[in-house]
Structures are given as structure tokens and as C-alpha cells.
Motif scaffolding. Sequence first.
Motif, short mmCIF file in Angstrom:
data_model
loop_
_atom_site.label_atom_id
_atom_site.label_comp_id
_atom_site.label_asym_id
_atom_site.label_seq_id
_atom_site.Cartn_x
_atom_site.Cartn_y
_atom_site.Cartn_z
N ALA A 174 2.12 122.72 -13.55
CA ALA A 174 1.71 123.17 -12.22
C ALA A 174 2.00 124.66 -12.04
O ALA A 174 1.19 125.39 -11.46
CB ALA A 174 2.43 122.35 -11.15
N ASN A 175 3.13 125.12 -12.56
CA ASN A 175 3.48 126.54 -12.47
C ASN A 175 2.50 127.39 -13.28
O ASN A 175 2.12 128.48 -12.86
CB ASN A 175 4.91 126.75 -12.96
N THR A 176 2.06 126.89 -14.43
CA THR A 176 1.09 127.61 -15.24
C THR A 176 -0.24 127.74 -14.51
O THR A 176 -0.85 128.83 -14.48
CB THR A 176 0.88 126.88 -16.58
N VAL A 177 -0.70 126.66 -13.92
CA VAL A 177 -1.97 126.68 -13.18
C VAL A 177 -1.87 127.61 -11.97
O VAL A 177 -2.79 128.39 -11.69
CB VAL A 177 -2.37 125.25 -12.75
N ALA A 178 -0.75 127.55 -11.26
CA ALA A 178 -0.57 128.41 -10.10
C ALA A 178 -0.54 129.88 -10.50
O ALA A 178 -1.09 130.74 -9.81
CB ALA A 178 0.71 128.04 -9.36
N GLY A 179 0.09 130.18 -11.62
CA GLY A 179 0.14 131.56 -12.09
C GLY A 179 -1.24 132.08 -12.47
O GLY A 179 -1.59 133.23 -12.17
N ALA A 180 -2.05 131.23 -13.12
CA ALA A 180 -3.41 131.64 -13.49
C ALA A 180 -4.25 131.87 -12.24
O ALA A 180 -5.02 132.85 -12.16
CB ALA A 180 -4.04 130.59 -14.38
#
Length: 74
Positions: A19-25
Motif C-alpha cells: 500500500a505504501n508503494t502504491v501511495a508513493g507512486a
Amino acid sequence: MKNPWLKKNPLLSMWLSGANTVAGAARSRATAESKRQAALATNAMMKSATDAWIALLTPVAPRKKRTRTKRRTK
């Protein structure tokens, strides 16, 4: 007795990491788009201001005189 809520949960850890990866992208794409829009607005404003100043500083061209055309007779 140990608190079960403080125990490490590998599934939750992987889910939060994804979820953190998607939010960062998503955040990086939104930031890039906002920078593009800001640059576009700045360029448009500078062009309109420059055009306005150029229009004020250039002399008005004299109007051309209209020539009369002869009427046809039947």
C-alpha cells in the motif's frame, strides 16, 4: 502474558508495504502533473503579458483607404 496485538504479523506487514508503494507512486505522479500544469500556466501568463506589452509599444498601422468600385449598368 504477552499482548497478542504487539506480535509481528507478516501478512499485515507485506500488505502495508504494498500500500505504501502504491501511495508513493500515486503521489509522485500527482506531483509531476501539478508541476507540468504550473509550468503551463506560467508560460501562458508570460506570453499574454509579453503580447500585451508588445501591443502597447508598437505603433498602430495607418488604415488603408478604400477604393470605390464602379457600378455596373444593365
